[in-house]
Design an enzyme around this catalytic site. Structure first.
Site, PDB file in Angstrom:
ATOM      1  CE  LYS A 259       0.318  -3.904  -2.615  1.00  0.00           C
ATOM      2  NZ  LYS A 259      -0.929  -3.250  -2.165  1.00  0.00           N
TER       3      LYS A 259
ATOM      4  CE  LYS B   1       0.460   0.117 -13.372  1.00  0.00           C
ATOM      5  NZ  LYS B   1      -0.559  -0.868 -12.920  1.00  0.00           N
TER       6      LYS B   1
ATOM      7  CE  LYS C  31      -1.239   6.671  -5.935  1.00  0.00           C
ATOM      8  NZ  LYS C  31      -1.948   5.414  -6.145  1.00  0.00           N
TER       9      LYS C  31
END
Length: 352
Positions: free
Chosen positions: A135, A217, A220
């Site tokens: 991140k 993976k 969204k």
């Protein structure tokens, strides 16, 4: 109008003391971030298993809204995402008369214990966390302290409820391990304060990958709109996405190394239908990928049809949803406060 909650049916209130229930059933804790529409991956990998666990365990589920703000959120959209996610998960089958299902920020013990645990977590432990590295690279303009200490808040979420087990996927094992390490360290200093949770590996479930890049993976946030299926996608949209799913040139429905696209579709189909890979291979022997993609799309459409219908009911009844998350939060606050108070008393804080 939906049926009002009968609070006497809450698992955690039936005998007034949670201990009387936990003698019969183990406690499971799990949480999900309300960072947008729930995906098919969230549903098959986590939420569907949450539903299946409700009769066997004392289940405590949370919408982890505090975790979500490690990335900047637009306030109106964030608020809508929380309500939409709550309605979606109820629609999947979480029963507020069987399980606690609350909004994390409504239970202030989570943030308070997280600060305490920060002081019992080593800098080196946090710096090794894969999610922090990922991140930080993705949001280089906002590498904040919350992103770094995210695992201690997750540890607080789990340890507050003396959870016996935490459902984990392959990408979550590291976070559970640091929670266990923190609990062991604290217990070593102050005695038996926290139960050290065990991982729970569901017998059914699927790690759903991107339909356009099956080595990643399903997410969204994927820029390719065809890569991700959400619970609220229309049947036509779902079918189009599966028909465009990346496969290979072999045109043989068979689970094998190097066939990431087909393996992903077979995993989805297996999770929904309950069929083994061998049964799926036999069912589509002599058939092409077009037939298989259509079958997977149809299975997903029928699986999600009742979820979408129930979502429309819940989202139209905000009063009922508020009753659900308020009542669950009240019970969670009462129970978790006991753990927090015990931990703070052991440290030496003057208790009110």
């Amino acid at each position: 109008m939906l049926t009002p909650i009968n609070s006497t049916l809450f698992t955690f209130e039936r005998n007034n003391k949670m201990e009387q229930q936990t003698e019969k059933k183990k406690i499971v804790f799990s949480a999900i971030q309300p960072s947008g529409t729930i995906t098919l991956g969230n549903y098959l990998g986590a939420v569907k298993n949450w539903v299946n666990m409700q009769d066997e365990f004392n289940c405590i589920y949370a919408l982890a809204d505090l975790h979500t703000i490690t990335v900047r959120q637009e306030p109106a959209k964030f608020r809508k995402n929380i309500i939409d996610a709550y309605a979606s998960i109820l629609a999947c089958g979480i029963d507020p008369e069987k399980s606690l299902f609350f909004i994390q920020s409504h239970v202030n013990t989570h943030a308070q214990l997280a600060w305490v645990l920060n002081c019992y977590t080593q800098f080196g432990e946090l710096s090794r966390m894969t999610q922090f590295k990922d991140k930080s690279a993705k949001h280089a303009d906002n590498v904040n302290a919350g992103l770094f200490t995210y695992p201690t808040l997750m540890a607080a979420d789990i340890l507050l409820y003396q959870a016996d087990m935490v459902p984990v996927g392959a990408d979550q094992k590291q976070h559970l391990e640091i929670s266990r390490n923190i609990a062991d360290r604290f217990n070593g200093l102050y005695g038996n304060v926290f139960k050290v949770p065990e991982p729970y590996i569901p017998t059914k479930g699927a790690r759903v990958m991107s339909l356009q890049d099956p080595t990643k993976k399903m997410s969204k946030s994927d820029e390719n709109v065809n890569a991700c299926v959400t619970l609220m996608d229309s049947p036509d949209v779902i079918m189009k996405k599966f028909k465009r799913a990346v496969t290979d040139s072999e045109a043989c429905v068979k689970y094998a190394e190097g066939k990431d696209g087909i393996n992903n579709l077979m995993g989805i189909y297996s999770c929904i239908t309950g069929k083994t890979f061998e049964q799926i291979e036999a069912e589509f022997e002599g058939k092409g990928y077009g037939d298989f993609k259509t079958a997977v799309g149809e299975a997903v459409i029928e699986e999600l049809r009742p979820v979408r219908e129930k979502y429309e009911q819940y989202i139209a009844d905000k009063t009922y949803m508020q009753e659900c998350y308020t009542k669950s939060a009240e019970i969670a606050q009462k129970y978790s406060q006991r753990t927090l108070s015990k931990a703070m008393k052991k440290i030496g804080f003057v208790m009110p």
